[in-house]
Design an enzyme around this catalytic site. Structure first.
Site, PDB file in Angstrom:
ATOM      1  N   GLY A  13      47.216  59.438  77.882  1.00 39.95           N
ATOM      2  CA  GLY A  13      47.459  58.136  77.281  1.00 39.95           C
ATOM      3  C   GLY A  13      48.582  58.088  76.263  1.00 39.95           C
ATOM      4  O   GLY A  13      49.654  58.690  76.443  1.00 39.95           O
ATOM      5  N   ILE A  14      48.325  57.375  75.181  1.00 38.63           N
ATOM      6  CA  ILE A  14      49.322  57.131  74.142  1.00 38.63           C
ATOM      7  C   ILE A  14      49.750  58.436  73.473  1.00 38.63           C
ATOM      8  O   ILE A  14      50.932  58.637  73.185  1.00 38.63           O
ATOM      9  CB  ILE A  14      48.742  56.149  73.097  1.00 38.63           C
ATOM     10  CG1 ILE A  14      48.408  54.806  73.752  1.00 38.63           C
ATOM     11  CG2 ILE A  14      49.719  55.961  71.938  1.00 38.63           C
ATOM     12  CD1 ILE A  14      47.499  53.912  72.905  1.00 38.63           C
ATOM     13  N   GLY A  15      48.795  59.320  73.249  1.00 34.35           N
ATOM     14  CA  GLY A  15      49.111  60.579  72.567  1.00 34.35           C
ATOM     15  C   GLY A  15      50.062  61.439  73.381  1.00 34.35           C
ATOM     16  O   GLY A  15      50.995  62.040  72.847  1.00 34.35           O
ATOM     17  N   TYR A 165      32.896  50.670  67.956  1.00 36.35           N
ATOM     18  CA  TYR A 165      34.336  50.960  67.983  1.00 36.35           C
ATOM     19  C   TYR A 165      35.025  50.246  66.808  1.00 36.35           C
ATOM     20  O   TYR A 165      35.824  50.858  66.087  1.00 36.35           O
ATOM     21  CB  TYR A 165      34.927  50.493  69.318  1.00 36.35           C
ATOM     22  CG  TYR A 165      36.392  50.835  69.489  1.00 36.35           C
ATOM     23  CD1 TYR A 165      36.806  52.095  69.918  1.00 36.35           C
ATOM     24  CD2 TYR A 165      37.389  49.885  69.242  1.00 36.35           C
ATOM     25  CE1 TYR A 165      38.150  52.408  70.079  1.00 36.35           C
ATOM     26  CE2 TYR A 165      38.741  50.182  69.402  1.00 36.35           C
ATOM     27  CZ  TYR A 165      39.109  51.446  69.826  1.00 36.35           C
ATOM     28  OH  TYR A 165      40.453  51.747  69.974  1.00 36.35           O
TER      29      TYR A 165
HETATM   30  N1  LIG Z   1      44.761  51.907  74.706  1.00 44.71           N
HETATM   31  C1  LIG Z   1      44.749  50.899  73.867  1.00 44.71           C
HETATM   32  O1  LIG Z   1      44.970  49.739  74.227  1.00 44.71           O
HETATM   33  C2  LIG Z   1      44.453  51.147  72.402  1.00 44.71           C
HETATM   34  C3  LIG Z   1      44.422  50.032  71.535  1.00 44.71           C
HETATM   35  C4  LIG Z   1      44.172  50.241  70.181  1.00 44.71           C
HETATM   36  C5  LIG Z   1      43.972  51.530  69.713  1.00 44.71           C
HETATM   37  N2  LIG Z   1      43.994  52.597  70.581  1.00 44.71           N
HETATM   38  C6  LIG Z   1      43.793  53.931  70.028  1.00 44.71           C
HETATM   39  O2  LIG Z   1      44.830  54.766  70.477  1.00 44.71           O
HETATM   40  C7  LIG Z   1      44.373  56.135  70.468  1.00 44.71           C
HETATM   41  C8  LIG Z   1      44.731  56.789  71.799  1.00 44.71           C
HETATM   42  O3  LIG Z   1      43.953  56.179  72.796  1.00 44.71           O
HETATM   43  P1  LIG Z   1      44.389  56.053  74.337  1.00 44.71           P
HETATM   44  O4  LIG Z   1      44.275  54.638  74.679  1.00 44.71           O
HETATM   45  O5  LIG Z   1      45.639  56.783  74.558  1.00 44.71           O
HETATM   46  O6  LIG Z   1      43.141  56.814  75.007  1.00 44.71           O
HETATM   47  P2  LIG Z   1      43.041  57.969  76.119  1.00 44.71           P
HETATM   48  O7  LIG Z   1      44.091  57.791  77.164  1.00 44.71           O
HETATM   49  O8  LIG Z   1      41.631  57.969  76.534  1.00 44.71           O
HETATM   50  O9  LIG Z   1      43.413  59.290  75.298  1.00 44.71           O
HETATM   51  C9  LIG Z   1      42.585  59.734  74.263  1.00 44.71           C
HETATM   52  C10 LIG Z   1      42.946  61.164  73.922  1.00 44.71           C
HETATM   53  O10 LIG Z   1      41.978  61.640  72.947  1.00 44.71           O
HETATM   54  C11 LIG Z   1      41.314  62.797  73.481  1.00 44.71           C
HETATM   55  N3  LIG Z   1      39.914  62.852  73.072  1.00 44.71           N
HETATM   56  C12 LIG Z   1      39.016  61.846  73.093  1.00 44.71           C
HETATM   57  N4  LIG Z   1      37.813  62.291  72.699  1.00 44.71           N
HETATM   58  C13 LIG Z   1      37.939  63.605  72.436  1.00 44.71           C
HETATM   59  C14 LIG Z   1      37.049  64.607  71.991  1.00 44.71           C
HETATM   60  N5  LIG Z   1      35.756  64.347  71.758  1.00 44.71           N
HETATM   61  N6  LIG Z   1      37.517  65.858  71.819  1.00 44.71           N
HETATM   62  C15 LIG Z   1      38.804  66.152  72.071  1.00 44.71           C
HETATM   63  N7  LIG Z   1      39.712  65.238  72.491  1.00 44.71           N
HETATM   64  C16 LIG Z   1      39.278  63.982  72.677  1.00 44.71           C
HETATM   65  C17 LIG Z   1      41.417  62.610  74.990  1.00 44.71           C
HETATM   66  O11 LIG Z   1      41.154  63.821  75.636  1.00 44.71           O
HETATM   67  P3  LIG Z   1      40.541  63.790  77.141  1.00 44.71           P
HETATM   68  O12 LIG Z   1      41.684  63.382  78.011  1.00 44.71           O
HETATM   69  O13 LIG Z   1      40.078  65.191  77.336  1.00 44.71           O
HETATM   70  O14 LIG Z   1      39.423  62.796  77.135  1.00 44.71           O
HETATM   71  C18 LIG Z   1      42.838  62.114  75.122  1.00 44.71           C
HETATM   72  O15 LIG Z   1      43.758  63.167  75.010  1.00 44.71           O
HETATM   73  C19 LIG Z   1      42.885  56.070  70.187  1.00 44.71           C
HETATM   74  O16 LIG Z   1      42.644  56.364  68.821  1.00 44.71           O
HETATM   75  C20 LIG Z   1      42.531  54.620  70.479  1.00 44.71           C
HETATM   76  O17 LIG Z   1      41.387  54.197  69.763  1.00 44.71           O
HETATM   77  C21 LIG Z   1      44.237  52.430  71.907  1.00 44.71           C
END
Ligand SMILES: NC(=O)c1ccc[n+]([C@@H]2O[C@H](COP(=O)([O-])OP(=O)(O)OC[C@H]3O[C@@H](n4cnc5c(N)ncnc54)[C@H](OP(=O)(O)O)[C@@H]3O)[C@@H](O)[C@H]2O)c1
Length: 278
Positions: A13-15, A165
């Protein structure tokens, strides 16, 4: 001088996109993922980017606060005497069902709030070795719908995924404000942000919706805050950003007593010494 940047949740994802873009700047990256198996393909992809700097990795399960403590120690070992310039707390989850961490915390609360807060606190010595250090916490605009359940952070009284959340992301914004206040006018700068609405697994599988922004949009504000000269970031310490600009926060974030209470409660839950109030 090359920056050293630590990014949690850099395997998807974003990271992951943030790590890719920062690699192209030549920054030294230490990327975190849940397992080494998830990290390996990301390391290979980052090392294929022209102009990349050093790429190192650390695996940890972020729902377990003991594993997070071990991650902080491993990060310090990886850094050696290098300073940590950027702590980017990006990892997050949207839990659709109630579940508990090994320490008994509800998982959304543990992963989205307690873990990044613990990393902020434990990594302060490494951050303090950098004259331009910053702690960047990826929150969400959903924090504005949040409510702090002071007597039931864990939703013992009945789990609600969206409320859990929103609470976790609100806590992150308040913690960041108070951390910045207590860090004062010198040393590390703490900020938080909303990345955008992006079709990642968190949004699609968790929120059950599609995003309107691209992955590059999602990474843009984190990258901006990671690279902004410290003198330009300093006036916005504690600030919450959206689209690379300061944005409005939940009204309770303007109440300094609430922020201080949340900061103190968080440190008590983590068993860490809070910074002294200013
Ligand atoms: N997407 C959006 O629209 C949005 C909007 C607002 C805020 N955000 C925030 O943006 C950030 C990134 O989210 P994303 O959308 O990119 O989500 P994502 O694609 O699900 O990626 C999340 C990342 O965090 C890791 N992670 C989650 N739980 C974990 C755990 N228990 N232990 C170790 N690693 C863990 C995941 O690893 P795995 O791949 O192994 O699960 C993945 O690398 C988050 O903080 C989210 O709340 C996102």
């Amino acid at each position: 001088m090359t920056s050293t940047i630590f990014i949690t949740g850099a395997t998807d994802g974003i990271g992951r996109r943030t790590a890719e873009s920062l690699a192209a700047t030549g920054a030294d990256l230490i990327i975190h993922g849940r397992t080494q198996a998830k990290l390996e393909p990301v390391i290979a992809a980052l090392e294929a980017i022209p102009g990349h700097g050093r790429v190192q990795s650390l695996a940890a399960e972020l729902s377990d606060l003991q594993a997070v403590r071990e991650l902080a120690t491993a990060l310090e070992d990886t850094l050696g005497d290098r300073p940590l310039d950027v702590l980017l707390n990006n990892a997050g989850v949207f839990m659709t069902e109630a579940a508990r961490s090994p320490q008994g915390h509800e998982l959304t609360w543990a992963i989205n709030h307690l873990t990044p807060a613990l990393l902020c606190q434990l990594l302060l010595p490494s951050l303090r070795r950098s004259p331009t250090a910053r702690c960047i916490n990826v929150s969400s605009m959903v924090h504005k719908q949040g409510e702090l359940r002071w007597d039931d952070f864990n939703f013992d009284g009945g789990f609600n995924d969206r409320a859990a959340y929103a609470q976790s992301k609100l806590a992150m914004v308040l913690f960041t404000i108070e951390l910045a206040r207590r860090l004062g006018d010198s040393g590390p700068i703490a900020v938080s942000l909303h990345p955008g609405v992006i079709s990642t697994k968190l949004l699609v599988d968790g929120f059950k919706m599609q995003g309107r922004d691209s992955l590059d949009d999602g990474a843009a504000t984190s990258i901006y805050l990671a690279l902004l000269p410290a003198a330009e970031l300093r006036p916005h310490a504690g600030g919450y950003f959206k689209r690379k600009q300061i944005d409005s926060v939940h009204p309770i974030a303007h109440d300094a007593q609430v922020c201080a209470r949340l900061y103190e409660r968080t440190c008590a839950l983590l068993g860490v010494e809070p910074l002294s109030p200013r």
